[in-house]
Design a protein around this motif. Structure first.
Motif, PDB file in Angstrom:
ATOM      1  N   VAL A  42      28.031  45.233  36.805  1.00 25.90           N
ATOM      2  CA  VAL A  42      28.613  43.863  37.088  1.00 25.90           C
ATOM      3  C   VAL A  42      29.852  43.351  36.052  1.00 25.90           C
ATOM      4  O   VAL A  42      30.592  43.039  35.793  1.00 25.90           O
ATOM      5  CB  VAL A  42      28.272  43.317  38.250  1.00 25.90           C
ATOM      6  N   PRO A  43      28.693  42.224  34.854  1.00 24.72           N
ATOM      7  CA  PRO A  43      29.339  41.762  34.017  1.00 24.72           C
ATOM      8  C   PRO A  43      30.806  42.799  33.086  1.00 24.72           C
ATOM      9  O   PRO A  43      31.863  42.376  33.228  1.00 24.72           O
ATOM     10  CB  PRO A  43      28.099  41.707  33.159  1.00 24.72           C
ATOM     11  N   GLY A  44      30.492  43.814  32.560  1.00 25.20           N
ATOM     12  CA  GLY A  44      31.804  44.543  32.507  1.00 25.20           C
ATOM     13  C   GLY A  44      32.938  44.850  33.669  1.00 25.20           C
ATOM     14  O   GLY A  44      33.478  44.860  32.975  1.00 25.20           O
ATOM     15  N   MET A  45      32.699  45.540  33.948  1.00 21.82           N
ATOM     16  CA  MET A  45      33.729  45.256  35.239  1.00 21.82           C
ATOM     17  C   MET A  45      34.396  44.278  35.269  1.00 21.82           C
ATOM     18  O   MET A  45      35.661  44.052  35.437  1.00 21.82           O
ATOM     19  CB  MET A  45      33.030  45.617  37.073  1.00 21.82           C
ATOM     20  N   LYS A  46      33.738  43.366  35.652  1.00 22.73           N
ATOM     21  CA  LYS A  46      34.314  41.684  35.826  1.00 22.73           C
ATOM     22  C   LYS A  46      34.666  41.074  34.900  1.00 22.73           C
ATOM     23  O   LYS A  46      36.413  40.579  34.673  1.00 22.73           O
ATOM     24  CB  LYS A  46      33.655  40.424  36.135  1.00 22.73           C
ATOM     25  N   ALA A  47      35.017  41.525  33.551  1.00 25.05           N
ATOM     26  CA  ALA A  47      35.113  40.794  32.873  1.00 25.05           C
ATOM     27  C   ALA A  47      36.900  41.619  32.082  1.00 25.05           C
ATOM     28  O   ALA A  47      36.979  40.885  31.585  1.00 25.05           O
ATOM     29  CB  ALA A  47      34.532  41.390  30.782  1.00 25.05           C
ATOM     30  N   VAL A  48      37.107  43.071  32.874  1.00 23.95           N
ATOM     31  CA  VAL A  48      38.589  43.999  32.796  1.00 23.95           C
ATOM     32  C   VAL A  48      39.584  42.899  34.506  1.00 23.95           C
ATOM     33  O   VAL A  48      40.360  42.602  33.813  1.00 23.95           O
ATOM     34  CB  VAL A  48      38.270  45.359  33.324  1.00 23.95           C
ATOM     35  N   HIS A  49      38.469  42.476  35.429  1.00 25.92           N
ATOM     36  CA  HIS A  49      39.081  42.422  36.435  1.00 25.92           C
ATOM     37  C   HIS A  49      38.138  41.808  37.480  1.00 25.92           C
ATOM     38  O   HIS A  49      37.029  42.510  37.217  1.00 25.92           O
ATOM     39  CB  HIS A  49      39.706  43.408  37.697  1.00 25.92           C
ATOM     40  N   PRO A  50      38.460  40.337  38.223  1.00 24.04           N
ATOM     41  CA  PRO A  50      37.743  39.696  38.221  1.00 24.04           C
ATOM     42  C   PRO A  50      37.361  39.853  39.833  1.00 24.04           C
ATOM     43  O   PRO A  50      36.157  39.366  39.791  1.00 24.04           O
ATOM     44  CB  PRO A  50      38.025  37.849  38.075  1.00 24.04           C
TER      45      PRO A  50
END
Length: 386
Positions: free
Chosen positions: A284-292
């Motif tokens: 999840v952290p890597g995903m949210k770093a691109v789009h919240p």
């Protein structure tokens, strides 16, 4: 005169009810209620939220705690898509085999318990025999928990339970726990030429699926070869996966279903926590770093606790005494036994028929197995009359 049935005749009546899990089982339950009432036995119906399915339990003998429950599920798996050579809901006997859907899994044991009612009533039982018939075992063991709670609330409380799943009349003292999980990954869709601006749900799901496989392989490498299960380790397995729109679109969503099957000493909860931790810290952290607005949802669809070996278990002691089986038997499929055990009732699995025939076209139980089950019931009645 109350109606008496042989075990085979009772099995024919039960098989004739097409209680596939997707259908109602109320006709079968009504038949059993009427049969028991004809013998003066009061039963309790436990209906599900839809009103289309029900469990049933009854007590035969003295109304005291400490008796033995004989438990079976009434639902069967579908016959569609299987190459049956005969009517699956009409009992047929040929060459020492009795054919029909549910003969093995597990209306055979239910028939034995019900056919034995007249002998139970005629005996001088010192402790009661409980008959417990559930629904929706085949789709997640959904019907047993409310039935068990009803049994405990109404009393008397059974001390032990024999769950009559097909075990070739061997005494099964442990089985794996099972969880069915749905994982849904929410990505951010863009044209694949702008890959760096998107979040691929398919790619994230693939990493989670790979983690499941990695854990299983690690468990396999560390397995205890002395554990009497095949395979002797916890498995984490992805069965279905669906996601994406086109090759040139970064996927917006992906979902997959997986199951976890735990060995004794490990719990479904610990593996669910490990999965959640991996997703929360590594995905999840890597995903949210691109789009919240991206993320991962983990849903527990069904969970059936395992049956753990009991130290000097009462159910095991009784079943071994009645069958003469002193072998060490554990299985990897799930049953309702762990649900009884979780509520403080000593449990084993022991019933007629082979699991090899369960869910198969032309399902059958051998006549010798049904006869062995009849002998088991007679010995149980005699044992409880001492």
């Amino acid at each position: 005169m109350p109606t008496r049935y042989s075990a085979r005749d009772m099995l024919a009546r039960l098989v004739a009810f097409p209680t596939v899990s997707s259908r109602s089982n109320l006709d079968l339950i009504a038949f059993v209620e009427d049969y028991l009432a004809g013998h003066g036995v009061t039963s309790t119906r436990v209906t599900d939220e839809t009103g289309e399915k029900a469990a049933l339990h009854a007590v035969i003998g003295p109304q005291v705690d400490g008796g033995i429950a004989l438990s079976a599920h009434t639902d069967v798996v579908p016959v569609e898509g299987q190459a049956w050579s005969r009517d699956p809901f009409t009992l047929e006997e040929e060459n020492g085999r009795i054919y029909g859907r549910g003969t093995c899994d597990m209306k055979g044991f239910a028939a034995l318990a019900l056919a034995g009612v007249p002998d139970m009533l005629a005996a001088d039982l010192k402790r009661p025999i409980h008959i417990a018939l559930s629904y929706d075992e085949e789709v997640g063991c959904l019907g047993a928990p409310p039935m068990i709670e009803s049994m405990l609330a109404s009393g008397p409380r059974p001390a032990t339970v024999i769950v009559g799943e097909p075990s070739s009349m061997q005494v099964i003292t442990a089985h794996k726990g099972t969880a069915v999980i749905r994982v849904t990954v929410h990505g951010h869709s863009v044209h694949s030429s702008q890959w760096d601006r998107g979040v691929s749900a398919v790619a994230a799901a693939a990493r989670i699926v790979a983690w499941l496989d990695d854990q299983t392989r690690a468990n396999q490498a560390a397995a205890d070869p002395e554990l009497a299960m095949d395979p002797p380790f916890t498995t984490l397995h992805c069965g279905t996966i669906e996601g994406g729109t086109a090759a040139n679109i970064v996927s917006r969503s992906c979902s997959f279903h997986c199951d976890i099957r735990t060995i004794p000493g490990e719990t479904l909860e610990m593996w669910m926590e490990s999965l959640q931790d991996f997703v929360d810290t590594r995905i999840v952290p890597g995903m949210k770093a691109v789009h919240p607005e991206t993320g991962v949802d983990i849903e527990l669809l069904a969970a059936v606790p395992g049956l753990a070996p009991e130290d000097h278990g009462k159910a095991e002691e009784i079943a071994r005494r009645l069958t003469g089986d002193n072998g060490r038997h554990m299985v990897v499929y799930g049953t309702e036994a762990g649900q009884f055990q979780a509520r403080g009732i000593s449990a084993v699995v022991c019933g007629p028929g082979s699991i090899d025939q369960a869910h198969q076209p032309d399902e059958y139980i051998e006549t010798a197995q049904l006869a062995a089950g009849e002998q088991f019931i007679r010995r149980l009645v005699a044992d409880l009359s001492r």
